[in-house]
Write a protein that holds these residues in place. Structure first.
Motif, PDB file in Angstrom:
ATOM      1  N   GLU A  17     -20.711  11.300  26.412  1.00 57.82           N
ATOM      2  CA  GLU A  17     -19.912  10.545  27.374  1.00 57.82           C
ATOM      3  C   GLU A  17     -19.779  11.319  28.675  1.00 57.82           C
ATOM      4  O   GLU A  17     -20.018  12.523  28.727  1.00 57.82           O
ATOM      5  N   LYS A  19     -17.252  11.175  32.456  1.00 56.80           N
ATOM      6  CA  LYS A  19     -16.125  10.558  33.142  1.00 56.80           C
ATOM      7  C   LYS A  19     -16.606   9.684  34.295  1.00 56.80           C
ATOM      8  O   LYS A  19     -17.548  10.027  35.001  1.00 56.80           O
ATOM      9  N   LEU A  20     -15.921   8.572  34.495  1.00 54.94           N
ATOM     10  CA  LEU A  20     -16.233   7.682  35.613  1.00 54.94           C
ATOM     11  C   LEU A  20     -15.741   8.290  36.922  1.00 54.94           C
ATOM     12  O   LEU A  20     -14.679   8.904  36.973  1.00 54.94           O
ATOM     13  N   ASN A  21     -16.527   8.138  37.962  1.00 58.31           N
ATOM     14  CA  ASN A  21     -16.084   8.432  39.318  1.00 58.31           C
ATOM     15  C   ASN A  21     -16.681   7.380  40.234  1.00 58.31           C
ATOM     16  O   ASN A  21     -17.403   6.483  39.774  1.00 58.31           O
ATOM     17  N   LYS A  22     -16.420   7.456  41.519  1.00 59.26           N
ATOM     18  CA  LYS A  22     -16.878   6.411  42.440  1.00 59.26           C
ATOM     19  C   LYS A  22     -18.396   6.307  42.468  1.00 59.26           C
ATOM     20  O   LYS A  22     -18.953   5.206  42.494  1.00 59.26           O
ATOM     21  N   SER A  25     -19.645   4.868  39.034  1.00 57.09           N
ATOM     22  CA  SER A  25     -19.198   3.478  38.843  1.00 57.09           C
ATOM     23  C   SER A  25     -20.059   2.501  39.629  1.00 57.09           C
ATOM     24  O   SER A  25     -20.299   1.369  39.192  1.00 57.09           O
ATOM     25  N   ARG A  41     -19.544   1.001  29.287  1.00 53.58           N
ATOM     26  CA  ARG A  41     -18.478   1.354  30.224  1.00 53.58           C
ATOM     27  C   ARG A  41     -17.140   1.194  29.528  1.00 53.58           C
ATOM     28  O   ARG A  41     -16.776   0.106  29.065  1.00 53.58           O
ATOM     29  N   ASN A  42     -16.383   2.276  29.465  1.00 53.29           N
ATOM     30  CA  ASN A  42     -15.030   2.245  28.927  1.00 53.29           C
ATOM     31  C   ASN A  42     -14.037   2.314  30.080  1.00 53.29           C
ATOM     32  O   ASN A  42     -14.433   2.246  31.243  1.00 53.29           O
ATOM     33  N   ARG A  43     -12.779   2.463  29.787  1.00 50.25           N
ATOM     34  CA  ARG A  43     -11.772   2.456  30.855  1.00 50.25           C
ATOM     35  C   ARG A  43     -11.941   3.637  31.795  1.00 50.25           C
ATOM     36  O   ARG A  43     -11.839   3.492  33.004  1.00 50.25           O
ATOM     37  N   LYS A  44     -12.260   4.828  31.248  1.00 47.15           N
ATOM     38  CA  LYS A  44     -12.364   6.013  32.084  1.00 47.15           C
ATOM     39  C   LYS A  44     -13.690   6.753  31.912  1.00 47.15           C
ATOM     40  O   LYS A  44     -13.921   7.768  32.577  1.00 47.15           O
ATOM     41  N   THR A  45     -14.541   6.253  31.060  1.00 46.70           N
ATOM     42  CA  THR A  45     -15.797   6.954  30.789  1.00 46.70           C
ATOM     43  C   THR A  45     -16.946   5.973  30.571  1.00 46.70           C
ATOM     44  O   THR A  45     -16.734   4.777  30.371  1.00 46.70           O
TER      45      THR A  45
END
Length: 315
Positions: A17, A19-22, A25, A41-45
């Motif tokens: 996994e 982490k999401l960032n701009k 995303s 795509r999960n809420r934060k990852t």
């Protein structure tokens, strides 16, 4: 695809996994893998499934290793690195060409022509302005070729605020004072602005001085005083104006110029002691000790002039 995306894909492959960032995303590459149901795509990852592992190993793994090894060897692996993949490939080509000698003539031509950032950008990148927005890429090119591409702005445009019957010239580190014309014009101060560190052009200003004395107005921080020293090497008789402004905390103001060896103010942060008066040295030590700086715009030109007794000839 840029290095942030490339690095994130590798982390996803290695750990399962990321982490999401701009950047991630909005990444078309991540979107394609999401559409192919290889990542989720999960809420934060983003998380991966087994299919992604095989796809990554076939499509990305060897390229990542190649890019990472190269960037590491050139000391470019920094958290803020955002090079595009095509830029990385081009840098690798440059490095290999320098190593095998195939770019020997190109390097010689660049040096002979005093090639500019704009000219190099036009030759190898999307357009002549591309490198203007990528200073770290310019630094990498300079390092690989062991040259210094000319910043066109450094040799152009000495900005001057003129006045009637000038008594002296003040070279300003920043351009702010040139936008506030009332005080200098009423007091016979001709103001010059070369553009921060862009001081080489000052070698050609002797006749422009017309015999007038010249003084320097600086930011009193490490970078500002280092620029003053560059100017002093070109114009030995220039004199530094002692500030009257109030100092402020470097951390409190999110300032980017930090004193070196702050635990030892006597070191003057590596500045050349012979370029400063005892009063200047005392202030520099105080600023280092307090971790403060004085912005040029916080001073008053007239007060600095009077405090230095310039017009009386007693400086």
């Amino acid at each position: 695809m840029n290095w942030i995306e490339i690095k994130a894909l590798h982390r996803l492959y290695e750990t399962g996994e990321v982490k999401l960032n701009k950047t991630i995303s909005k990444s078309p590459v991540f979107k394609n893998h999401e559409t192919a149901l290889e990542i989720k795509r999960n809420r934060k990852t983003f998380s991966r499934n087994q299919d992604f592992i095989e796809v990554y190993e076939n499509k990305y793994l060897e390229k990542y290793k190649h890019y990472n090894t190269f960037l590491d060897s050139e000391n470019l692996l920094k958290p803020q690195l955002r090079f595009e993949e095509n830029d990385i490939k081009l840098l690798i080509d440059f490095k290999e060409g320098i190593k095998d000698g195939s770019l020997k003539k190109l390097k010689a031509d660049l040096v002979e022509a005093q090639e500019s950032v704009k000219g190099f950008s036009l030759m190898f990148f999307k357009n002549e302005k591309y490198l203007n927005k990528h200073p770290s890429l310019v630094d990498a090119i300079n390092s690989i070729f062991n040259i210094k591409l000319v910043d066109n702005k450094s040799q152009q445009f000495l900005y001057v605020l003129q006045c009637y019957d000038p008594k002296l010239i003040i070279l300003c580190e920043n351009g702010n004072f040139l936008n506030r014309d009332k005080l200098p014009r009423e007091n016979g101060y001709e103001l010059w602005y070369a553009g921060g560190k862009n001081v080489p052009k000052l070698e050609y200003t002797y006749e422009l001085r017309r015999g007038l004395p010249i003084y320097y107005s600086a930011d009193w921080d490490k970078d500002g005083l280092e620029i003053y020293q560059l100017v002093k090497n070109i114009i030995p008789d220039i004199q530094l104006l002692h500030p009257d402004g109030i100092s402020r905390g470097i951390k409190d103001t999110d300032h980017k110029s930090h004193w070196k060896d702050s635990e030892n103010p006597d070191s003057l942060s590596g500045l050349k002691k012979e370029f400063y008066s005892e009063r200047d040295i005392s202030l520099i030590k105080e600023l280092i000790h307090k971790n403060h700086w004085i912005t040029e715009e916080g001073n008053n030109l007239k007060i600095m002039i009077e405090n230095n007794n310039i017009l009386d000839g007693n400086n």
